[in-house]
Design an enzyme around this catalytic site. Structure first.
Site, PDB file in Angstrom:
ATOM      1  CE  LYS A 157       4.481 -31.829 -50.570  1.00 18.87           C
ATOM      2  NZ  LYS A 157       4.166 -31.533 -49.168  1.00 18.87           N
ATOM      3  N   GLY A 163      -2.052 -36.566 -48.582  1.00 18.91           N
ATOM      4  CA  GLY A 163      -1.752 -37.857 -47.971  1.00 18.91           C
ATOM      5  C   GLY A 163      -0.704 -38.647 -48.745  1.00 18.91           C
ATOM      6  CD  GLU A 199       5.117 -27.927 -49.793  1.00 23.81           C
ATOM      7  OE1 GLU A 199       5.561 -28.963 -49.259  1.00 23.81           O
ATOM      8  OE2 GLU A 199       3.989 -27.473 -49.575  1.00 23.81           O
ATOM      9  CG  ASN A 289      -4.962 -35.071 -43.235  1.00 28.02           C
ATOM     10  OD1 ASN A 289      -4.841 -35.086 -44.454  1.00 28.02           O
ATOM     11  ND2 ASN A 289      -3.963 -35.317 -42.424  1.00 28.02           N
ATOM     12  NE  ARG A 291      -8.203 -39.122 -43.460  1.00 25.53           N
ATOM     13  CZ  ARG A 291      -7.173 -38.527 -44.036  1.00 25.53           C
ATOM     14  NH1 ARG A 291      -7.385 -37.521 -44.873  1.00 25.53           N
ATOM     15  NH2 ARG A 291      -5.942 -38.893 -43.781  1.00 25.53           N
ATOM     16  CB  VAL A 294      -5.960 -44.529 -39.696  1.00 29.11           C
ATOM     17  CG1 VAL A 294      -5.621 -45.909 -39.142  1.00 29.11           C
ATOM     18  CG2 VAL A 294      -6.521 -44.626 -41.108  1.00 29.11           C
TER      19      VAL A 294
HETATM   20  C1  MV4 Z   1       6.736 -33.345 -47.419  1.00 30.35           C
HETATM   21  C2  MV4 Z   1       7.935 -33.921 -46.912  1.00 30.35           C
HETATM   22  C3  MV4 Z   1       9.104 -33.198 -47.017  1.00 30.35           C
HETATM   23  N1  MV4 Z   1       9.100 -31.974 -47.604  1.00 30.35           N
HETATM   24  N2  MV4 Z   1       6.793 -32.119 -47.982  1.00 30.35           N
HETATM   25  C4  MV4 Z   1       3.949 -37.216 -46.899  1.00 30.35           C
HETATM   26  C5  MV4 Z   1       2.477 -37.315 -46.676  1.00 30.35           C
HETATM   27  C6  MV4 Z   1       1.909 -35.982 -47.005  1.00 30.35           C
HETATM   28  N3  MV4 Z   1       0.863 -35.637 -46.117  1.00 30.35           N
HETATM   29  C7  MV4 Z   1       3.047 -35.027 -46.922  1.00 30.35           C
HETATM   30  N4  MV4 Z   1       4.259 -35.824 -46.839  1.00 30.35           N
HETATM   31  C8  MV4 Z   1       5.482 -35.241 -46.811  1.00 30.35           C
HETATM   32  N5  MV4 Z   1       5.566 -33.987 -47.366  1.00 30.35           N
HETATM   33  C9  MV4 Z   1       7.953 -31.458 -48.067  1.00 30.35           C
HETATM   34  N6  MV4 Z   1       7.986 -30.251 -48.641  1.00 30.35           N
HETATM   35  C10 MV4 Z   1       7.858 -35.177 -46.300  1.00 30.35           C
HETATM   36  C11 MV4 Z   1       6.638 -35.851 -46.253  1.00 30.35           C
HETATM   37  C12 MV4 Z   1       6.662 -37.124 -45.554  1.00 30.35           C
HETATM   38  C13 MV4 Z   1       7.423 -38.245 -46.023  1.00 30.35           C
HETATM   39  C14 MV4 Z   1       8.128 -38.222 -47.213  1.00 30.35           C
HETATM   40  C15 MV4 Z   1       8.837 -39.340 -47.648  1.00 30.35           C
HETATM   41  C16 MV4 Z   1       8.875 -40.520 -46.876  1.00 30.35           C
HETATM   42  C17 MV4 Z   1       8.178 -40.576 -45.701  1.00 30.35           C
HETATM   43  C18 MV4 Z   1       7.427 -39.444 -45.260  1.00 30.35           C
HETATM   44  C19 MV4 Z   1       6.735 -39.506 -44.038  1.00 30.35           C
HETATM   45  C20 MV4 Z   1       6.009 -38.417 -43.616  1.00 30.35           C
HETATM   46  C21 MV4 Z   1       5.986 -37.243 -44.370  1.00 30.35           C
END
Ligand code: MV4
Length: 444
Positions: A157, A163, A199, A289, A291, A294
């Site tokens: 990350k 987002g 992560e 977040n 802000r 949506v």
């Molecule tokens: C993650 C995760 C799984 N493991 N982090 C996506 C948006 C951002 N705000 C953080 N997100 C995610 N972080 C870890 N360590 C899963 C998501 C995630 C996601 C990932 C793949 C496909 C769809 C998703 C939907 C929501 C969150």
């Protein structure tokens, strides 16, 4: 109270903010790009001013033009909406320097929470659980060492991301080195900051976010959660509240964690604390977040609290007059994002209605969908006493909606709300692709 607010955004959120201002007796200034000259927000605002050419970089992201517009029009505050400059610490500081109130958190808080490594370390310090992972790593060799403790799959990350931007999946060790440098280079060019951390990639989890409101006097309210697991290509597709699998006990713990997070961040205004919720009930902070989001209207539906009006009051240093024990979350609300899949002119438009069905949009008959901005046309939002009734209401509303002249995702949304997995509430962050694919076949 502010006498005049400049709305530094476009589309449905600009309309949402203008309506709140009108109800509060505050004058509004709409800013528009050349492509948006005839848009609904420009028509609804009390005054309007062009801030540049159609590409966002020349208009809605043009900080100097927006500040000049606010000064020229005599606005005392700027509401940034979501996207564009809403989480830009430099812009918030520029507003402050020019004596204009930025309707959002302090620029220092935007900067601190915009740094995902920083927010993660802050949560660790105050005992809010985070996903197993690392701090910023200097090279792939260090990443490889640390990955041994965390295990695979893992995510790289970008600390300046968020987002879903600047995230890369690594399934096994031999992919790590290339992915590390690629992620870092991408982050450097996208955010001018190549710092990345690791992560553990949690897969069978739900994406649950807590809505908070914090005033300038240390009062922090939590308005419950939204389940935002149903995403495709890092875009949310459907959100609902409350989360269908959350127990009252876990909700209480997650709400406490969200309030603790907001307090530690010295947060003010409306914000969201994002968590991943595992099947065993464990939850982990992922980011904050800073802000308006949506999907905020579904929380307004179940709480009866107008989040945009409170953003404006909080920015004006008015204290929250609601106490946590007086917040009651009733019924169930669902939002379907209606997106364009082509450009074109909307030559026929029918917006569904009925009790507690609404469509937040800037669409009007014969408006043109241009390629410069986000593809979201509007948000179809329903409320009902319980989840099953809300799903039926959403299905009926999707059936009724007509948008001709552009391709849309309405059929996919119908397939989703009619799917067995959604009906049962049994879905996770990886479910949507499967639901849409199965829905085309013979399984349902
Ligand atoms: C993650 C995760 C799984 N493991 N982090 C996506 C948006 C951002 N705000 C953080 N997100 C995610 N972080 C870890 N360590 C899963 C998501 C995630 C996601 C990932 C793949 C496909 C769809 C998703 C939907 C929501 C969150």
């Amino acid at each position: 109270m502010f006498s005049k607010i400049l709305v530094a955004n476009r589309g449905e959120v600009a309309v949402r903010i203008i309506r709140a201002c009108r109800e509060m007796g505050i004058e509004t200034v709409a800013v528009y790009s050349e492509a948006d000259r005839n848009s609904l927000p420009a028509a609804l605002a009390d005054e309007r001013i062009c801030i540049g050419a159609s590409p966002a970089a020349e208009s809605y992201l043009n900080q100097k033009n927006i500040i000049s517009a606010a000064l020229a029009m005599g606005a005392n505050a700027i509401h940034p909406g979501y996207g564009f400059l809403s989480e830009n610490a430099e812009f918030a500081a520029l507003c402050e320097e020019n004596g204009i109130t930025f309707i959002g958190p302090d620029s220092k808080v935007l900067e601190a929470m915009g740094d995902k490594d920083h927010s993660r370390q802050l949560m660790k310090e105050i005992g809010v659980p985070v996903v197993p992972g690392t701090e910023i790593l200097k090279d792939a060799a260090e990443a490889k060492e640390r990955a041994k403790e965390i295990g695979y799959p893992l995510l790289i990350k970008a600390t300046a991301g968020g987002g879903g931007k600047g995230i890369r999946v690594v399934w096994k060790e031999d992919e790590l080195e290339n992915a590390f440098y690629a992620a870092s280079r991408e982050a450097e060019s996208a955010f001018s900051n190549g710092d990345v951390f690791l992560e553990k990639y949690l897969t069978s989890v739900r994406h649950v976010e807590m809505q908070v409101l914090a005033d300038c006097f240390g009062n922090i309210l939590c308005l419950g959660e939204r389940d935002c697991s149903l995403q495709l290509n890092k875009q949310k597709v459907l959100e609902e509240t409350l989360c269908p699998v959350m127990t009252e006990e876990i909700r209480q713990q997650m709400m406490d964690a969200a309030v603790k997070a907001a307090k530690a961040a010295e947060y003010t205004n409306a914000g969201t604390v994002e968590f991943l919720l595992a099947p065993d009930g464990q939850f982990y902070f992922i980011e904050m977040n800073t802000r308006l989001q949506v999907e905020h209207p579904i929380t307004e539906e179940i709480s009866g609290i107008d989040i945009v009006k409170w953003q404006i009051r909080i920015a004006c240093r008015i204290p929250l007059d609601i106490r946590q024990e007086n917040i009651h979350l009733h019924g169930h609300s669902i939002e379907c994002r209606i997106n364009a899949r082509s450009t074109g002119i909307v030559d026929f438009l029918h917006i569904p209605g009925g009790a507690r069905v609404h469509f937040d949009t800037a669409l009007v008959q014969d408006c043109e969908i241009v390629p410069y901005y986000d593809s979201m046309l509007g948000k179809l939002i329903v409320y009902a006493q319980d989840r099953e009734e809300a799903i039926r209401k959403m299905e009926a509303a999707l059936c009724e909606m007509v948008i001709q002249g552009v391709e849309t995702n309405i059929e996919d949304q119908l397939r989703l709300v009619r799917s067995k997995a959604f009906f049962k509430g049994e879905y996770d962050t990886l479910a949507l692709q499967n639901i849409l694919e199965e829905g085309r076949g013979i399984n349902e």
